[in-house]
Scaffold this motif. Sequence first.
Motif, PDB file in Angstrom:
ATOM      1  N   MET A   1       0.300  -0.847   0.233  1.00  0.00           N
ATOM      2  CA  MET A   1      -0.032  -0.226  -0.037  1.00  0.00           C
ATOM      3  C   MET A   1       0.653   1.205  -0.205  1.00  0.00           C
ATOM      4  SD  MET A   1      -3.449   0.556  -0.467  1.00  0.00           S
ATOM      5  CE  MET A   1      -3.826   2.156  -0.449  1.00  0.00           C
ATOM      6  N   ALA A   2       1.567   1.295   0.562  1.00  0.00           N
ATOM      7  CA  ALA A   2       3.055   1.940   0.494  1.00  0.00           C
ATOM      8  C   ALA A   2       3.248   2.869  -0.159  1.00  0.00           C
ATOM      9  CB  ALA A   2       4.521   2.128   1.778  1.00  0.00           C
ATOM     10  N   GLY A   3       3.731   2.292  -1.490  1.00  0.00           N
ATOM     11  CA  GLY A   3       3.468   1.941  -3.286  1.00  0.00           C
ATOM     12  C   GLY A   3       2.928   2.553  -4.050  1.00  0.00           C
ATOM     13  N   LEU A   4       1.644   2.207  -3.824  1.00  0.00           N
ATOM     14  CA  LEU A   4       0.578   2.836  -4.070  1.00  0.00           C
ATOM     15  C   LEU A   4       0.138   4.237  -3.706  1.00  0.00           C
ATOM     16  CD1 LEU A   4      -1.697   0.227  -4.356  1.00  0.00           C
ATOM     17  CD2 LEU A   4      -0.984   1.566  -5.918  1.00  0.00           C
ATOM     18  N   LEU A   5       0.572   4.715  -1.952  1.00  0.00           N
ATOM     19  CA  LEU A   5       0.571   5.605  -2.129  1.00  0.00           C
ATOM     20  C   LEU A   5       0.941   7.064  -1.895  1.00  0.00           C
ATOM     21  CD1 LEU A   5      -0.710   5.199   2.152  1.00  0.00           C
ATOM     22  CD2 LEU A   5      -2.306   6.448   0.396  1.00  0.00           C
ATOM     23  N   ALA A   6       2.222   6.765  -2.284  1.00  0.00           N
ATOM     24  CA  ALA A   6       3.282   7.872  -3.113  1.00  0.00           C
ATOM     25  C   ALA A   6       2.981   7.526  -4.330  1.00  0.00           C
ATOM     26  CB  ALA A   6       4.741   6.603  -3.044  1.00  0.00           C
ATOM     27  N   LEU A   7       2.188   6.648  -5.174  1.00  0.00           N
ATOM     28  CA  LEU A   7       1.839   7.362  -6.542  1.00  0.00           C
ATOM     29  C   LEU A   7       0.743   7.843  -6.075  1.00  0.00           C
ATOM     30  CD1 LEU A   7       1.778   6.113  -9.612  1.00  0.00           C
ATOM     31  CD2 LEU A   7      -0.154   4.464  -9.232  1.00  0.00           C
ATOM     32  N   SER A   8      -0.235   8.495  -5.402  1.00  0.00           N
ATOM     33  CA  SER A   8      -1.403   9.018  -5.829  1.00  0.00           C
ATOM     34  C   SER A   8      -0.359  10.124  -5.164  1.00  0.00           C
ATOM     35  CB  SER A   8      -2.229   8.654  -3.936  1.00  0.00           C
ATOM     36  OG  SER A   8      -2.833   9.148  -4.064  1.00  0.00           O
ATOM     37  N   ARG A   9       0.825   9.728  -4.206  1.00  0.00           N
ATOM     38  CA  ARG A   9       0.494  11.931  -4.150  1.00  0.00           C
ATOM     39  C   ARG A   9       1.761  12.763  -4.710  1.00  0.00           C
ATOM     40  NH1 ARG A   9       2.511   8.577   1.194  1.00  0.00           N
ATOM     41  NH2 ARG A   9       4.555   8.338   0.532  1.00  0.00           N
ATOM     42  N   THR A  10       1.891  11.668  -5.875  1.00  0.00           N
ATOM     43  CA  THR A  10       2.845  11.753  -7.031  1.00  0.00           C
ATOM     44  C   THR A  10       1.922  12.893  -7.619  1.00  0.00           C
ATOM     45  OG1 THR A  10       4.734  10.230  -6.381  1.00  0.00           O
ATOM     46  CG2 THR A  10       4.584  11.920  -9.247  1.00  0.00           C
ATOM     47  N   ILE A  11       0.502  12.058  -7.977  1.00  0.00           N
ATOM     48  CA  ILE A  11      -0.395  11.871  -9.143  1.00  0.00           C
ATOM     49  C   ILE A  11      -0.598  13.783  -8.244  1.00  0.00           C
ATOM     50  CG2 ILE A  11      -2.784  11.602  -9.669  1.00  0.00           C
ATOM     51  CD1 ILE A  11      -2.046   9.088  -9.883  1.00  0.00           C
ATOM     52  N   GLN A  90     -20.337   6.597   3.099  1.00  0.00           N
ATOM     53  CA  GLN A  90     -20.087   7.921   2.086  1.00  0.00           C
ATOM     54  C   GLN A  90     -18.457   7.141   1.308  1.00  0.00           C
ATOM     55  OE1 GLN A  90     -19.751  11.209   4.843  1.00  0.00           O
ATOM     56  NE2 GLN A  90     -21.774  11.515   4.647  1.00  0.00           N
ATOM     57  N   HIS A  91     -18.022   7.033   2.385  1.00  0.00           N
ATOM     58  CA  HIS A  91     -16.296   6.346   1.308  1.00  0.00           C
ATOM     59  C   HIS A  91     -16.671   5.067   0.645  1.00  0.00           C
ATOM     60  CE1 HIS A  91     -13.934   8.614   3.480  1.00  0.00           C
ATOM     61  NE2 HIS A  91     -13.992   8.574   4.771  1.00  0.00           N
ATOM     62  N   TRP A  92     -17.749   4.451   0.946  1.00  0.00           N
ATOM     63  CA  TRP A  92     -18.048   3.010   0.007  1.00  0.00           C
ATOM     64  C   TRP A  92     -18.515   3.867  -1.331  1.00  0.00           C
ATOM     65  CZ3 TRP A  92     -16.314  -1.083  -1.048  1.00  0.00           C
ATOM     66  CH2 TRP A  92     -15.975  -2.055  -0.201  1.00  0.00           C
ATOM     67  N   ILE A  93     -19.642   4.576  -1.296  1.00  0.00           N
ATOM     68  CA  ILE A  93     -20.081   5.330  -1.660  1.00  0.00           C
ATOM     69  C   ILE A  93     -19.289   5.920  -3.477  1.00  0.00           C
ATOM     70  CG2 ILE A  93     -21.837   7.294  -2.638  1.00  0.00           C
ATOM     71  CD1 ILE A  93     -23.588   7.048  -0.391  1.00  0.00           C
ATOM     72  N   ASP A  94     -18.349   6.945  -2.321  1.00  0.00           N
ATOM     73  CA  ASP A  94     -17.534   7.222  -3.963  1.00  0.00           C
ATOM     74  C   ASP A  94     -16.402   6.365  -4.061  1.00  0.00           C
ATOM     75  OD1 ASP A  94     -17.891   9.996  -2.339  1.00  0.00           O
ATOM     76  OD2 ASP A  94     -16.107  10.264  -1.082  1.00  0.00           O
ATOM     77  N   LEU A  95     -15.973   5.084  -3.551  1.00  0.00           N
ATOM     78  CA  LEU A  95     -15.284   4.522  -3.945  1.00  0.00           C
ATOM     79  C   LEU A  95     -15.866   3.634  -5.646  1.00  0.00           C
ATOM     80  CD1 LEU A  95     -12.207   2.627  -4.476  1.00  0.00           C
ATOM     81  CD2 LEU A  95     -13.309   1.178  -2.384  1.00  0.00           C
ATOM     82  N   ALA A 162      -7.404   3.679   0.913  1.00  0.00           N
ATOM     83  CA  ALA A 162      -6.322   3.524   2.159  1.00  0.00           C
ATOM     84  C   ALA A 162      -7.181   4.023   3.575  1.00  0.00           C
ATOM     85  CB  ALA A 162      -4.996   4.532   1.582  1.00  0.00           C
ATOM     86  N   ILE A 163      -7.655   5.062   2.978  1.00  0.00           N
ATOM     87  CA  ILE A 163      -8.741   5.537   4.557  1.00  0.00           C
ATOM     88  C   ILE A 163      -9.715   4.121   4.982  1.00  0.00           C
ATOM     89  CG2 ILE A 163     -10.668   7.323   5.144  1.00  0.00           C
ATOM     90  CD1 ILE A 163      -9.212   8.971   2.598  1.00  0.00           C
ATOM     91  N   MET A 164     -10.326   3.658   3.854  1.00  0.00           N
ATOM     92  CA  MET A 164     -11.120   2.566   4.235  1.00  0.00           C
ATOM     93  C   MET A 164     -10.395   1.770   5.499  1.00  0.00           C
ATOM     94  SD  MET A 164     -13.364   2.779   1.782  1.00  0.00           S
ATOM     95  CE  MET A 164     -14.403   1.012   1.971  1.00  0.00           C
ATOM     96  N   ARG A 165      -9.030   1.226   4.608  1.00  0.00           N
ATOM     97  CA  ARG A 165      -8.318   0.541   5.510  1.00  0.00           C
ATOM     98  C   ARG A 165      -7.386   1.295   6.651  1.00  0.00           C
ATOM     99  NH1 ARG A 165      -5.341  -3.697   2.999  1.00  0.00           N
ATOM    100  NH2 ARG A 165      -2.997  -2.422   3.816  1.00  0.00           N
ATOM    101  N   GLY A 166      -7.925   2.766   7.698  1.00  0.00           N
ATOM    102  CA  GLY A 166      -6.860   2.945   8.550  1.00  0.00           C
ATOM    103  C   GLY A 166      -5.384   4.037   8.323  1.00  0.00           C
ATOM    104  N   ASP A 167      -4.860   2.991   6.917  1.00  0.00           N
ATOM    105  CA  ASP A 167      -3.624   3.492   6.361  1.00  0.00           C
ATOM    106  C   ASP A 167      -3.613   5.503   6.394  1.00  0.00           C
ATOM    107  OD1 ASP A 167      -3.173   0.934   5.932  1.00  0.00           O
ATOM    108  OD2 ASP A 167      -3.169   0.974   4.041  1.00  0.00           O
ATOM    109  N   MET A 168      -4.567   6.042   6.518  1.00  0.00           N
ATOM    110  CA  MET A 168      -4.070   7.055   6.533  1.00  0.00           C
ATOM    111  C   MET A 168      -5.509   7.930   6.660  1.00  0.00           C
ATOM    112  SD  MET A 168      -4.602   8.284   2.361  1.00  0.00           S
ATOM    113  CE  MET A 168      -4.398  10.193   2.287  1.00  0.00           C
ATOM    114  N   ASP A 169      -5.538   9.455   7.157  1.00  0.00           N
ATOM    115  CA  ASP A 169      -6.197  10.278   7.181  1.00  0.00           C
ATOM    116  C   ASP A 169      -7.304  10.422   6.336  1.00  0.00           C
ATOM    117  OD1 ASP A 169      -5.850  10.236  10.682  1.00  0.00           O
ATOM    118  OD2 ASP A 169      -3.907  11.545  10.777  1.00  0.00           O
TER     119      ASP A 169
END
Length: 201
Positions: A1-11, A90-95, A162-169
Amino acid sequence: MAGLLALSRTIDRINEFIGRWISWLILLAILVSAGNAVIRKVFDTSSNAWLELQWYLFGAAFMLAAAYTLKQNDHIRIDIVYGMFSRRVQHWIDLLGHLFFLMPFVVLMVVYFVPYVSLSFHSGEMSTNAGGLIVWPAKAILLVGFFLLALQSVSEIIKKIAIMRGDMDDPNPFISAHEQARLEAEALAEEAKAIAGEVRP
Protein backbone atom coordinates in the motif's frame (compact mmCIF):
# COMPACT_ATOMS: atom_id res chain seq x y z
CA MET A 1 0.00 0.00 0.00
CA ALA A 2 2.94 2.32 0.67
CA GLY A 3 3.93 2.23 -3.01
CA LEU A 4 0.38 3.02 -4.13
CA LEU A 5 0.15 5.91 -1.68
CA ALA A 6 3.45 7.26 -3.04
CA LEU A 7 1.95 7.09 -6.55
CA SER A 8 -1.17 8.86 -5.29
CA ARG A 9 0.91 11.65 -3.73
CA THR A 10 2.85 12.09 -6.97
CA ILE A 11 -0.37 12.36 -9.00
CA ASP A 12 -1.78 14.83 -6.44
CA ARG A 13 1.32 17.02 -6.65
CA ILE A 14 1.23 17.05 -10.47
CA ASN A 15 -2.45 18.00 -10.63
CA GLU A 16 -2.11 20.56 -7.83
CA PHE A 17 0.76 22.24 -9.67
CA ILE A 18 -1.17 22.28 -12.96
CA GLY A 19 -4.43 23.35 -11.30
CA ARG A 20 -2.88 26.29 -9.46
CA TRP A 21 -0.99 27.63 -12.48
CA ILE A 22 -3.72 27.00 -15.04
CA SER A 23 -6.03 29.40 -13.18
CA TRP A 24 -3.99 32.25 -14.68
CA LEU A 25 -5.54 31.36 -18.04
CA ILE A 26 -8.81 32.86 -16.77
CA LEU A 27 -7.08 36.23 -16.34
CA LEU A 28 -5.47 35.87 -19.77
CA ALA A 29 -8.87 35.06 -21.31
CA ILE A 30 -10.35 38.17 -19.68
CA LEU A 31 -7.53 40.35 -21.01
CA VAL A 32 -7.91 38.92 -24.53
CA SER A 33 -11.69 39.45 -24.35
CA ALA A 34 -11.30 43.04 -23.11
CA GLY A 35 -8.63 43.82 -25.70
CA ASN A 36 -10.76 42.38 -28.48
CA ALA A 37 -13.77 44.44 -27.35
CA VAL A 38 -11.75 47.67 -27.17
CA ILE A 39 -10.19 47.12 -30.61
CA ARG A 40 -13.62 46.36 -32.07
CA LYS A 41 -15.17 49.51 -30.61
CA VAL A 42 -12.27 51.91 -31.18
CA PHE A 43 -10.92 50.70 -34.53
CA ASP A 44 -14.09 49.03 -35.85
CA THR A 45 -12.19 45.84 -36.61
CA SER A 46 -12.00 42.38 -35.12
CA SER A 47 -10.70 38.89 -35.74
CA ASN A 48 -12.20 35.44 -35.31
CA ALA A 49 -8.76 34.29 -34.17
CA TRP A 50 -8.96 36.47 -31.04
CA LEU A 51 -12.51 35.32 -30.33
CA GLU A 52 -11.51 31.67 -30.69
CA LEU A 53 -8.44 32.25 -28.51
CA GLN A 54 -10.80 33.29 -25.70
CA TRP A 55 -12.67 30.01 -26.08
CA TYR A 56 -9.42 28.03 -26.15
CA LEU A 57 -8.14 29.70 -22.98
CA PHE A 58 -11.40 29.26 -21.08
CA GLY A 59 -11.71 25.65 -22.26
CA ALA A 60 -8.12 24.95 -21.22
CA ALA A 61 -8.72 26.42 -17.75
CA PHE A 62 -11.88 24.33 -17.34
CA MET A 63 -10.47 21.03 -18.62
CA LEU A 64 -6.96 21.18 -17.18
CA ALA A 65 -8.21 22.18 -13.71
CA ALA A 66 -10.87 19.44 -13.54
CA ALA A 67 -8.42 16.94 -11.99
CA TYR A 68 -7.29 19.51 -9.39
CA THR A 69 -10.95 20.21 -8.56
CA LEU A 70 -11.52 16.48 -8.02
CA LYS A 71 -8.46 16.33 -5.76
CA GLN A 72 -9.86 19.21 -3.68
CA ASN A 73 -13.27 17.49 -3.59
CA ASP A 74 -14.83 20.68 -4.95
CA HIS A 75 -17.00 19.28 -7.74
CA ILE A 76 -20.68 20.07 -7.26
CA ARG A 77 -22.49 17.24 -5.51
CA ILE A 78 -25.95 16.73 -4.04
CA ASP A 79 -25.49 15.61 -0.44
CA ILE A 80 -29.12 15.43 0.71
CA VAL A 81 -29.05 11.62 0.80
CA TYR A 82 -25.25 11.25 0.98
CA GLY A 83 -25.12 13.24 4.21
CA MET A 84 -27.54 10.86 5.94
CA PHE A 85 -25.04 7.99 5.90
CA SER A 86 -22.07 7.27 8.13
CA ARG A 87 -18.65 8.38 6.87
CA ARG A 88 -17.71 4.77 6.13
CA VAL A 89 -20.78 4.33 3.89
CA GLN A 90 -19.92 7.64 2.21
CA HIS A 91 -16.42 6.30 1.48
CA TRP A 92 -17.98 3.20 -0.12
CA ILE A 93 -20.27 5.41 -2.23
CA ASP A 94 -17.28 7.48 -3.38
CA LEU A 95 -15.15 4.40 -4.09
CA LEU A 96 -17.85 2.64 -6.12
CA GLY A 97 -18.67 5.89 -7.92
CA HIS A 98 -15.02 6.33 -8.92
CA LEU A 99 -14.63 2.68 -9.97
CA PHE A 100 -17.86 2.15 -11.90
CA PHE A 101 -18.82 5.61 -13.15
CA LEU A 102 -15.92 8.07 -13.26
CA MET A 103 -13.09 5.72 -14.33
CA PRO A 104 -14.96 4.05 -17.22
CA PHE A 105 -16.07 7.46 -18.49
CA VAL A 106 -12.65 9.13 -18.42
CA VAL A 107 -10.88 6.08 -19.87
CA LEU A 108 -13.44 5.96 -22.68
CA MET A 109 -12.86 9.67 -23.36
CA VAL A 110 -9.07 9.22 -23.48
CA VAL A 111 -9.38 6.24 -25.84
CA TYR A 112 -11.83 8.17 -28.02
CA PHE A 113 -9.79 11.38 -28.14
CA VAL A 114 -6.42 9.83 -29.11
CA PRO A 115 -7.41 9.11 -32.74
CA TYR A 116 -9.64 12.22 -32.78
CA VAL A 117 -6.69 14.50 -31.93
CA SER A 118 -4.28 12.54 -34.14
CA LEU A 119 -6.53 12.89 -37.19
CA SER A 120 -7.01 16.62 -36.55
CA PHE A 121 -3.24 17.15 -36.13
CA HIS A 122 -2.20 15.23 -39.24
CA SER A 123 -4.88 16.82 -41.42
CA GLY A 124 -3.96 20.34 -40.25
CA GLU A 125 -7.61 20.97 -39.40
CA MET A 126 -8.50 24.65 -39.34
CA SER A 127 -11.47 26.51 -37.94
CA THR A 128 -14.45 26.86 -40.27
CA ASN A 129 -14.59 30.56 -39.32
CA ALA A 130 -12.74 32.99 -41.57
CA GLY A 131 -9.37 33.86 -40.05
CA GLY A 132 -9.88 31.29 -37.28
CA LEU A 133 -7.24 29.24 -35.49
CA ILE A 134 -6.00 25.70 -36.03
CA VAL A 135 -8.29 23.24 -34.27
CA TRP A 136 -6.06 20.41 -33.03
CA PRO A 137 -4.71 22.30 -29.94
CA ALA A 138 -8.26 22.67 -28.62
CA LYS A 139 -8.90 18.96 -29.16
CA ALA A 140 -5.55 18.13 -27.54
CA ILE A 141 -6.60 20.13 -24.47
CA LEU A 142 -9.64 17.86 -24.15
CA LEU A 143 -7.42 14.78 -24.37
CA VAL A 144 -4.94 16.07 -21.77
CA GLY A 145 -7.77 17.16 -19.46
CA PHE A 146 -9.40 13.73 -19.49
CA PHE A 147 -6.01 12.03 -19.08
CA LEU A 148 -5.25 14.13 -15.97
CA LEU A 149 -8.74 13.38 -14.66
CA ALA A 150 -8.12 9.65 -15.19
CA LEU A 151 -4.86 9.91 -13.24
CA GLN A 152 -6.59 11.77 -10.42
CA SER A 153 -9.33 9.12 -10.37
CA VAL A 154 -6.63 6.50 -9.76
CA SER A 155 -5.26 8.63 -6.92
CA GLU A 156 -8.71 9.06 -5.36
CA ILE A 157 -9.39 5.31 -5.52
CA ILE A 158 -6.06 4.59 -3.80
CA LYS A 159 -6.78 7.16 -1.09
CA LYS A 160 -10.32 5.87 -0.47
CA ILE A 161 -9.04 2.32 -0.01
CA ALA A 162 -6.24 3.56 2.27
CA ILE A 163 -8.69 5.59 4.38
CA MET A 164 -11.05 2.65 4.73
CA ARG A 165 -8.14 0.40 5.74
CA GLY A 166 -6.97 2.95 8.29
CA ASP A 167 -3.69 3.59 6.48
CA MET A 168 -4.24 7.36 6.24
CA ASP A 169 -6.44 10.13 7.62
CA ASP A 170 -9.34 11.49 5.59
CA PRO A 171 -7.99 14.57 3.73
CA ASN A 172 -11.52 15.79 2.95
CA PRO A 173 -13.81 15.09 5.91
CA PHE A 174 -17.44 15.46 4.88
CA ILE A 175 -19.31 18.50 6.17
CA SER A 176 -22.97 18.87 5.24
CA ALA A 177 -24.21 22.11 3.69
CA HIS A 178 -26.09 22.90 6.92
CA GLU A 179 -22.99 22.33 9.06
CA GLN A 180 -20.84 24.34 6.63
CA ALA A 181 -23.28 27.26 6.84
CA ARG A 182 -23.22 27.09 10.66
CA LEU A 183 -19.41 27.09 10.75
CA GLU A 184 -19.25 30.03 8.33
CA ALA A 185 -21.79 31.97 10.41
CA GLU A 186 -19.77 31.33 13.57
CA ALA A 187 -16.56 32.44 11.84
CA LEU A 188 -18.26 35.65 10.63
CA ALA A 189 -19.62 36.32 14.12
CA GLU A 190 -16.14 35.90 15.64
CA GLU A 191 -14.68 38.21 13.00
CA ALA A 192 -17.37 40.83 13.70
CA LYS A 193 -16.64 40.64 17.44
CA ALA A 194 -12.92 41.09 16.81
CA ILE A 195 -13.55 44.14 14.59
CA ALA A 196 -15.96 45.62 17.14
CA GLY A 197 -13.34 45.14 19.85
CA GLU A 198 -10.77 47.02 17.78
CA VAL A 199 -13.18 49.90 17.05
CA ARG A 200 -14.14 50.44 20.72
CA PRO A 201 -12.16 53.24 22.39
